[in-house]
Scaffold this motif. Structure first.
Motif, mmCIF file in Angstrom:
data_model
loop_
_atom_site.group_PDB
_atom_site.id
_atom_site.type_symbol
_atom_site.label_atom_id
_atom_site.label_comp_id
_atom_site.label_asym_id
_atom_site.label_seq_id
_atom_site.Cartn_x
_atom_site.Cartn_y
_atom_site.Cartn_z
ATOM 1 N N ARG A 1 -4.885 28.432 10.022
ATOM 2 C CA ARG A 1 -3.872 28.318 11.076
ATOM 3 C C ARG A 1 -3.687 29.652 11.790
ATOM 4 O O ARG A 1 -3.567 29.705 13.018
ATOM 5 N N LEU A 2 -3.692 30.734 11.041
ATOM 6 C CA LEU A 2 -3.562 32.064 11.649
ATOM 7 C C LEU A 2 -4.760 32.366 12.533
ATOM 8 O O LEU A 2 -4.614 32.950 13.616
ATOM 9 N N ALA A 3 -5.943 31.953 12.084
ATOM 10 C CA ALA A 3 -7.162 32.222 12.861
ATOM 11 C C ALA A 3 -7.175 31.418 14.159
ATOM 12 O O ALA A 3 -7.682 31.877 15.187
ATOM 13 N N ALA A 4 -6.604 30.190 14.122
ATOM 14 C CA ALA A 4 -6.580 29.344 15.315
ATOM 15 C C ALA A 4 -5.594 29.848 16.352
ATOM 16 O O ALA A 4 -5.769 29.613 17.550
ATOM 17 N N THR B 1 -8.176 18.755 11.675
ATOM 18 C CA THR B 1 -9.301 19.444 12.325
ATOM 19 C C THR B 1 -9.030 20.950 12.268
ATOM 20 O O THR B 1 -7.935 21.376 11.880
ATOM 21 N N PRO B 2 -9.981 21.789 12.674
ATOM 22 C CA PRO B 2 -9.744 23.244 12.670
ATOM 23 C C PRO B 2 -8.594 23.692 13.571
ATOM 24 O O PRO B 2 -8.182 24.854 13.491
ATOM 25 N N THR B 3 -8.087 22.795 14.416
ATOM 26 C CA THR B 3 -6.934 23.154 15.250
ATOM 27 C C THR B 3 -5.676 22.384 14.854
ATOM 28 O O THR B 3 -4.708 22.352 15.610
ATOM 29 N N GLY B 4 -5.705 21.747 13.683
ATOM 30 C CA GLY B 4 -4.507 21.092 13.170
ATOM 31 C C GLY B 4 -4.303 19.662 13.583
ATOM 32 O O GLY B 4 -3.301 19.042 13.212
ATOM 33 N N SER C 1 0.817 -1.216 0.000
ATOM 34 C CA SER C 1 0.000 0.000 0.000
ATOM 35 C C SER C 1 0.852 1.267 0.000
ATOM 36 O O SER C 1 0.343 2.356 -0.272
ATOM 37 N N GLN C 2 2.132 1.140 0.319
ATOM 38 C CA GLN C 2 3.022 2.298 0.249
ATOM 39 C C GLN C 2 3.394 2.493 -1.218
ATOM 40 O O GLN C 2 4.019 1.627 -1.831
ATOM 41 N N ARG C 3 3.008 3.624 -1.776
ATOM 42 C CA ARG C 3 3.142 3.822 -3.219
ATOM 43 C C ARG C 3 3.135 5.311 -3.525
ATOM 44 O O ARG C 3 2.896 6.124 -2.639
ATOM 45 N N TYR C 4 3.392 5.657 -4.768
ATOM 46 C CA TYR C 4 3.208 7.040 -5.185
ATOM 47 C C TYR C 4 2.259 7.073 -6.371
ATOM 48 O O TYR C 4 2.183 6.127 -7.163
ATOM 49 N N LEU C 5 1.521 8.157 -6.472
ATOM 50 C CA LEU C 5 0.525 8.319 -7.521
ATOM 51 C C LEU C 5 0.777 9.620 -8.265
ATOM 52 O O LEU C 5 0.995 10.666 -7.640
ATOM 53 N N MET C 6 0.736 9.566 -9.575
ATOM 54 C CA MET C 6 0.856 10.778 -10.399
ATOM 55 C C MET C 6 -0.514 11.451 -10.406
ATOM 56 O O MET C 6 -1.489 10.897 -10.914
ATOM 57 N N ILE C 7 -0.603 12.623 -9.794
ATOM 58 C CA ILE C 7 -1.900 13.274 -9.680
ATOM 59 C C ILE C 7 -2.107 14.238 -10.853
ATOM 60 O O ILE C 7 -1.165 14.861 -11.339
ATOM 61 N N PRO C 8 -3.342 14.366 -11.299
ATOM 62 C CA PRO C 8 -3.634 15.248 -12.447
ATOM 63 C C PRO C 8 -3.401 16.707 -12.086
ATOM 64 O O PRO C 8 -3.513 17.103 -10.918
ATOM 65 N N PRO C 9 -3.080 17.536 -13.073
ATOM 66 C CA PRO C 9 -2.799 18.964 -12.820
ATOM 67 C C PRO C 9 -3.930 19.687 -12.114
ATOM 68 O O PRO C 9 -3.693 20.555 -11.271
ATOM 69 N N GLY C 10 -5.177 19.346 -12.463
ATOM 70 C CA GLY C 10 -6.319 20.017 -11.839
ATOM 71 C C GLY C 10 -6.362 19.786 -10.329
ATOM 72 O O GLY C 10 -6.630 20.711 -9.556
ATOM 73 N N LEU C 11 -6.092 18.552 -9.909
ATOM 74 C CA LEU C 11 -6.080 18.240 -8.488
ATOM 75 C C LEU C 11 -4.911 18.928 -7.796
ATOM 76 O O LEU C 11 -5.044 19.416 -6.668
ATOM 77 N N ALA C 12 -3.771 18.997 -8.482
ATOM 78 C CA ALA C 12 -2.600 19.676 -7.916
ATOM 79 C C ALA C 12 -2.901 21.163 -7.696
ATOM 80 O O ALA C 12 -2.510 21.740 -6.671
ATOM 81 N N ALA C 13 -3.614 21.772 -8.633
ATOM 82 C CA ALA C 13 -3.966 23.192 -8.493
ATOM 83 C C ALA C 13 -4.903 23.400 -7.304
ATOM 84 O O ALA C 13 -4.759 24.368 -6.537
ATOM 85 N N ARG C 14 -5.851 22.486 -7.118
ATOM 86 C CA ARG C 14 -6.765 22.581 -5.981
ATOM 87 C C ARG C 14 -6.003 22.417 -4.659
ATOM 88 O O ARG C 14 -6.334 23.043 -3.652
ATOM 89 N N LEU C 15 -4.986 21.553 -4.662
ATOM 90 C CA LEU C 15 -4.181 21.364 -3.455
ATOM 91 C C LEU C 15 -3.417 22.638 -3.094
ATOM 92 O O LEU C 15 -3.290 22.980 -1.911
ATOM 93 N N ARG C 16 -2.907 23.332 -4.102
ATOM 94 C CA ARG C 16 -2.211 24.606 -3.840
ATOM 95 C C ARG C 16 -3.162 25.621 -3.203
ATOM 96 O O ARG C 16 -2.808 26.326 -2.246
ATOM 97 N N GLU C 17 -4.372 25.705 -3.744
ATOM 98 C CA GLU C 17 -5.369 26.627 -3.182
ATOM 99 C C GLU C 17 -5.732 26.224 -1.754
ATOM 100 O O GLU C 17 -5.897 27.076 -0.868
ATOM 101 N N HIS C 18 -5.822 24.917 -1.530
ATOM 102 C CA HIS C 18 -6.172 24.406 -0.198
ATOM 103 C C HIS C 18 -5.079 24.753 0.817
ATOM 104 O O HIS C 18 -5.384 25.068 1.979
ATOM 105 N N ARG C 19 -3.853 24.737 0.360
ATOM 106 C CA ARG C 19 -2.735 25.053 1.268
ATOM 107 C C ARG C 19 -2.796 26.521 1.711
ATOM 108 O O ARG C 19 -2.517 26.841 2.874
ATOM 109 N N ILE C 20 -3.170 27.383 0.785
ATOM 110 C CA ILE C 20 -3.315 28.806 1.124
ATOM 111 C C ILE C 20 -4.451 28.996 2.129
ATOM 112 O O ILE C 20 -4.315 29.719 3.124
ATOM 113 N N SER C 21 -5.581 28.314 1.876
ATOM 114 C CA SER C 21 -6.722 28.415 2.790
ATOM 115 C C SER C 21 -6.365 27.889 4.173
ATOM 116 O O SER C 21 -6.782 28.447 5.196
ATOM 117 N N GLN C 22 -5.574 26.818 4.215
ATOM 118 C CA GLN C 22 -5.193 26.239 5.507
ATOM 119 C C GLN C 22 -4.274 27.180 6.291
ATOM 120 O O GLN C 22 -4.355 27.241 7.516
#
Length: 371
Positions: A269-272, A285-288, A244-265
């Motif tokens: 973190r600042l709010a917490a 969770t909302p507290t990490g 089960s330990q493996r790597y997956l090539m993720i599509p560009p669209g999902l990678a872009a959403r992950l970048r946006e998610h990192r900014i939101s997170q």
């Protein structure tokens, strides 16, 4: 005399440390031959001298199973999560029935057959009985290997066969899209898009950290999974199997959403503030902190109901992703690697409904070509 002949058997009798009430305590065991009896005598005396002797023959089945499970974990043969869950259902599948109180040395095939009938009458699924029987058989095998028992009586009894295999739930493309449309409006809804887009398990998704993402690839490394320790507390541990330990090539669209998610997170973190616990998780969770299955499942069912999809577990996302990949003609070997299965046969067995359709379509195409 520690070893003596009685009838057609040879008996080992060794005096043990006195019981708590001061009464005498003995180890008794019968063997078919004198040689086996002498070997057992030497083992008992050696273990007594080293203060590691356990009179397993006098243990009940339930007592021996509990010790077997605990020692397997101590030796690193199973994960803390597996040990915890085995100990959790041990009282339910053994304690209410007569088998639990039978001494190991008195265990007969008929005891196990009656236990199977008791479990069926109590409403347990036949596949559950098979799994539980396998655990009992493994424990008795160890007792035989260590010369605690003459034979594994569980190997003489066949557990009831499963009547039919549980049908897996697979969504239609329309249902999958409806689910994602709702999920995209949810906080941390990206978790569910991630599961459907990569076919990873929910435990693997909850354990993902930002260190597991290579945005240059872009690829995702599956190295850990959310699990529980021996006390039932949520922890991050190893994946279900080494494969089960493996790597997956993720599509560009999902990678872009992950970048946006990192900014939101980062904003979360600042709010917490000081309440934030920095574990570097992608879906905390909302507290990490590590998110619980209960919280994740509640969100899943809320999204599923809003999308108008019938009841199912989050694992339907993984089944749906695998089925779509196979239906689109992705080779089973590649799908097996994406899923992190131990072998391609696991994938073929689990998704036989898809491969049957592919075979039928392929032969129909062949017929068209040669007609």
């Amino acid at each position: 005399m520690p070893v003596f002949e009685r009838g057609r058997s040879w008996v080992v009798k060794v005096e043990l440390p006195r019981k708590a009430d001061g009464s005498r305590n003995y180890y008794w065991k019968s063997w078919p031959t004198e040689a086996e009896a002498r070997q057992d005598e030497h083992r008992v005396l050696a273990e007594l001298a080293e203060r590691r002797f356990v009179n397993a023959e006098r243990m009940t089945v339930l007592e021996y199973l509990r010790r077997f499970i605990q020692m397997r974990q101590a030796r690193g043969e199973v994960s803390a999560s597996t040990s915890y869950h085995h100990l959790l259902w041990l009282p339910k599948r053994f304690a209410p029935f007569d088998l639990a109180g039978v001494r190991l040395c008195d265990l007969e095939p008929e005891h196990i057959e009656q236990w199977h009938l008791d479990l069926i009458e109590a409403g347990y699924a036949r596949t559950t009985i098979q799994v539980t029987h396998q655990l009992l058989s493994a424990a008795l095998n160890q007792a035989v290997e260590r010369k605690r028992l003459y034979q594994n009586v569980a190997a003489l009894v066949q557990p009831p066969k499963a009547i039919r295999q549980r049908k897996i739930v697979v969504w239609s493309p329309a249902d999958a899209q409806a689910f994602l449309d709702v999920a995209d409006r949810e906080p941390d809804g990206l978790l569910w898009r991630m599961l459907l887009s990569t076919a990873i398990r929910i435990g693997e998704g909850l354990a993902l950290s930002w260190d597991d993402v290579d945005f240059e690839g872009p690829r995702l490394y599956i190295r850990r999974s959310r699990t529980v320790n021996e006390r039932g507390a949520a922890v991050i541990g190893t994946t279900k199997t080494p494969e089960s330990q493996r790597y997956l090539m993720i599509p560009p669209g999902l990678a872009a959403r992950l970048r946006e998610h990192r900014i939101s997170q980062h904003q979360l973190r600042l709010a917490a503030g000081p309440a934030w616990e920095h574990h570097n998780l992608i879906f905390p969770t909302p507290t990490g902190r590590l998110k619980s299955y209960t919280v994740a499942r509640k969100q899943f069912h809320r999204i599923r109901e809003a999308a108008g999809i019938a009841y199912c577990t989050p694992h339907a996302l993984r089944h749906t992703a695998a089925t779509m990949l196979l239906a689109r003609g992705v080779p089973a070997k590649i799908v097996s690697e994406i899923l992190g299965h131990r072998s391609i046969q696991t994938t073929l067995d689990l998704y036989a409904h898809v491969t049957d359709e592919m075979q039928r379509d392929g032969l129909a195409e062949l017929e068209r070509l040669i007609s």
